[in-house]
Design a protein around this motif. Structure first.
Motif, PDB file in Angstrom:
ATOM      1  N   ALA A 133       0.804  -1.218   0.000  1.00  0.00           N
ATOM      2  CA  ALA A 133       0.000   0.000   0.000  1.00  0.00           C
ATOM      3  C   ALA A 133       0.838   1.269   0.000  1.00  0.00           C
ATOM      4  O   ALA A 133       0.271   2.363  -0.037  1.00  0.00           O
ATOM      5  N   THR A 134       2.152   1.154   0.041  1.00  0.00           N
ATOM      6  CA  THR A 134       3.019   2.325   0.069  1.00  0.00           C
ATOM      7  C   THR A 134       3.938   2.324  -1.137  1.00  0.00           C
ATOM      8  O   THR A 134       4.369   1.269  -1.617  1.00  0.00           O
ATOM      9  N   ALA A 135       4.274   3.519  -1.621  1.00  0.00           N
ATOM     10  CA  ALA A 135       5.243   3.612  -2.710  1.00  0.00           C
ATOM     11  C   ALA A 135       6.583   3.042  -2.275  1.00  0.00           C
ATOM     12  O   ALA A 135       7.291   2.415  -3.068  1.00  0.00           O
ATOM     13  N   LEU A 136       6.944   3.229  -1.020  1.00  0.00           N
ATOM     14  CA  LEU A 136       8.204   2.689  -0.496  1.00  0.00           C
ATOM     15  C   LEU A 136       8.231   1.169  -0.622  1.00  0.00           C
ATOM     16  O   LEU A 136       9.220   0.584  -1.064  1.00  0.00           O
ATOM     17  N   GLY A 137       7.152   0.529  -0.213  1.00  0.00           N
ATOM     18  CA  GLY A 137       7.090  -0.926  -0.304  1.00  0.00           C
ATOM     19  C   GLY A 137       6.987  -1.408  -1.731  1.00  0.00           C
ATOM     20  O   GLY A 137       7.643  -2.386  -2.118  1.00  0.00           O
ATOM     21  N   LYS A 138       6.186  -0.730  -2.531  1.00  0.00           N
ATOM     22  CA  LYS A 138       6.014  -1.161  -3.920  1.00  0.00           C
ATOM     23  C   LYS A 138       7.307  -1.002  -4.716  1.00  0.00           C
ATOM     24  O   LYS A 138       7.583  -1.783  -5.635  1.00  0.00           O
ATOM     25  N   SER A 139       8.116  -0.008  -4.358  1.00  0.00           N
ATOM     26  CA  SER A 139       9.399   0.165  -5.022  1.00  0.00           C
ATOM     27  C   SER A 139      10.307  -1.031  -4.762  1.00  0.00           C
ATOM     28  O   SER A 139      10.997  -1.519  -5.664  1.00  0.00           O
ATOM     29  N   VAL A 140      10.289  -1.532  -3.516  1.00  0.00           N
ATOM     30  CA  VAL A 140      11.076  -2.716  -3.176  1.00  0.00           C
ATOM     31  C   VAL A 140      10.526  -3.937  -3.905  1.00  0.00           C
ATOM     32  O   VAL A 140      11.277  -4.721  -4.508  1.00  0.00           O
ATOM     33  N   LEU A 141       9.218  -4.114  -3.868  1.00  0.00           N
ATOM     34  CA  LEU A 141       8.597  -5.270  -4.515  1.00  0.00           C
ATOM     35  C   LEU A 141       8.837  -5.262  -6.016  1.00  0.00           C
ATOM     36  O   LEU A 141       9.007  -6.324  -6.632  1.00  0.00           O
ATOM     37  N   ARG A 142       8.868  -4.091  -6.619  1.00  0.00           N
ATOM     38  CA  ARG A 142       9.079  -3.994  -8.059  1.00  0.00           C
ATOM     39  C   ARG A 142      10.450  -4.537  -8.458  1.00  0.00           C
ATOM     40  O   ARG A 142      10.619  -5.102  -9.540  1.00  0.00           O
ATOM     41  N   GLU A 143      11.451  -4.379  -7.581  1.00  0.00           N
ATOM     42  CA  GLU A 143      12.802  -4.816  -7.894  1.00  0.00           C
ATOM     43  C   GLU A 143      13.032  -6.307  -7.631  1.00  0.00           C
ATOM     44  O   GLU A 143      14.042  -6.863  -8.054  1.00  0.00           O
ATOM     45  N   MET A 144      12.106  -6.945  -6.933  1.00  0.00           N
ATOM     46  CA  MET A 144      12.272  -8.364  -6.599  1.00  0.00           C
ATOM     47  C   MET A 144      11.993  -9.253  -7.805  1.00  0.00           C
ATOM     48  O   MET A 144      11.213  -8.892  -8.685  1.00  0.00           O
ATOM     49  N   ASP A 145      12.599 -10.443  -7.801  1.00  0.00           N
ATOM     50  CA  ASP A 145      12.236 -11.432  -8.811  1.00  0.00           C
ATOM     51  C   ASP A 145      10.979 -12.183  -8.361  1.00  0.00           C
ATOM     52  O   ASP A 145      10.475 -11.969  -7.243  1.00  0.00           O
ATOM     53  N   GLY A 146      10.467 -13.038  -9.218  1.00  0.00           N
ATOM     54  CA  GLY A 146       9.209 -13.726  -8.928  1.00  0.00           C
ATOM     55  C   GLY A 146       9.256 -14.568  -7.672  1.00  0.00           C
ATOM     56  O   GLY A 146       8.295 -14.608  -6.900  1.00  0.00           O
TER      57      GLY A 146
END
Length: 245
Positions: A133-146
């Protein structure tokens, strides 16, 4: 109502100070049960206070459930190196600035640079439980692999925090993988009503994190200025975090 809440607020502050005094009497981590005994408070009260103090950065919660007033020295040295960057970005954009790192499967807020003119968002839900729900968290999740994403989602539910929170994993993944402004990620009132957050990725060696700002949704910002400021600062933060101690 203010008069009725006053004594209880004072009592809460006094209890929190007793817990911190107990933690500060030890040079290493302390189990929760021991802190409760030394503070002379019920275990449930101490557990609640510890979570709140750790969430606001006054204490550090370790992997084994113990707490310490003294974070890892190498982490302190890293933060000392990047703190001026965070402060400069705060003043440049007149917005609160946040730094997170992904540690032991959790998105943790490592530092916040705010001020009276640039107040932080009310962290009514811990950021480590609100990565979706946060841009901070989504930024981390975006960089992760599947695989890393699947492991994260196996331990974290996509709870609806506001009417705008994305609660379907498929929708969230589509947003992360098709963001037209990558690597800039936003949340528009998904974590807290009236608050917008923008974030970009940072690294500490091979450890992923994020750098972001929050501001009132009714404020107007030049997107190009925010993007340029965040990306430039993210590069400097990554350099500071990745330097050997």
């Amino acid at each position: 109502m203010g008069d009725e809440a006053g004594p209880e607020l004072t009592a809460n502050v006094q209890r929190a100070l007793r817990v911190m005094e107990a933690a500060g009497a030890h040079a290493a981590e302390v189990p929760v049960q021991q802190l409760a005994r030394e503070a002379g408070l019920p275990l449930a009260t101490v557990q609640r206070l510890l979570k709140a103090l750790a969430r606001d950065g006054y204490l550090t919660e370790l992997d084994d459930g113990a707490f310490t007033l003294f974070p890892d020295r190498s982490s302190l040295e890293q933060l000392d190196r990047v703190r001026p960057v965070l402060t400069s970005l705060r003043d440049e954009l007149s917005a609160a600035v946040y730094l997170t790192l992904y540690e032991e499967g959790e998105i943790r807020v490592m530092e916040i640079a705010d001020s009276a003119q640039a107040p932080r968002v009310d962290r009514w839900v811990g950021f480590q439980d609100a990565g979706h729900a946060t841009a901070l968290g989504k930024s981390v999740l975006r960089e992760m692999d599947g695989k890393a994403r699947a492991e994260y989602f196996s331990r974290h539910s996509l709870t609806g925090l506001t009417p705008r929170t994305i609660t379907r994993r498929e929708e969230l993944l589509r947003q992360l993988d098709s963001s037209p402004a990558a690597p800039v990620v936003m949340d528009r009132e998904e974590y807290a009503r009236g608050t917008t957050c923008v974030a970009v990725p940072v690294y500490s060696g091979d450890q992923i994190g994020s750098l972001g700002i929050s501001f009132r949704s009714d404020r107007m910002y030049r997107t190009s200025r925010v993007r340029a400021g965040l990306l430039s600062s993210a590069m400097r933060v990554t350099m500071g975090l990745s330097l050997p101690d």
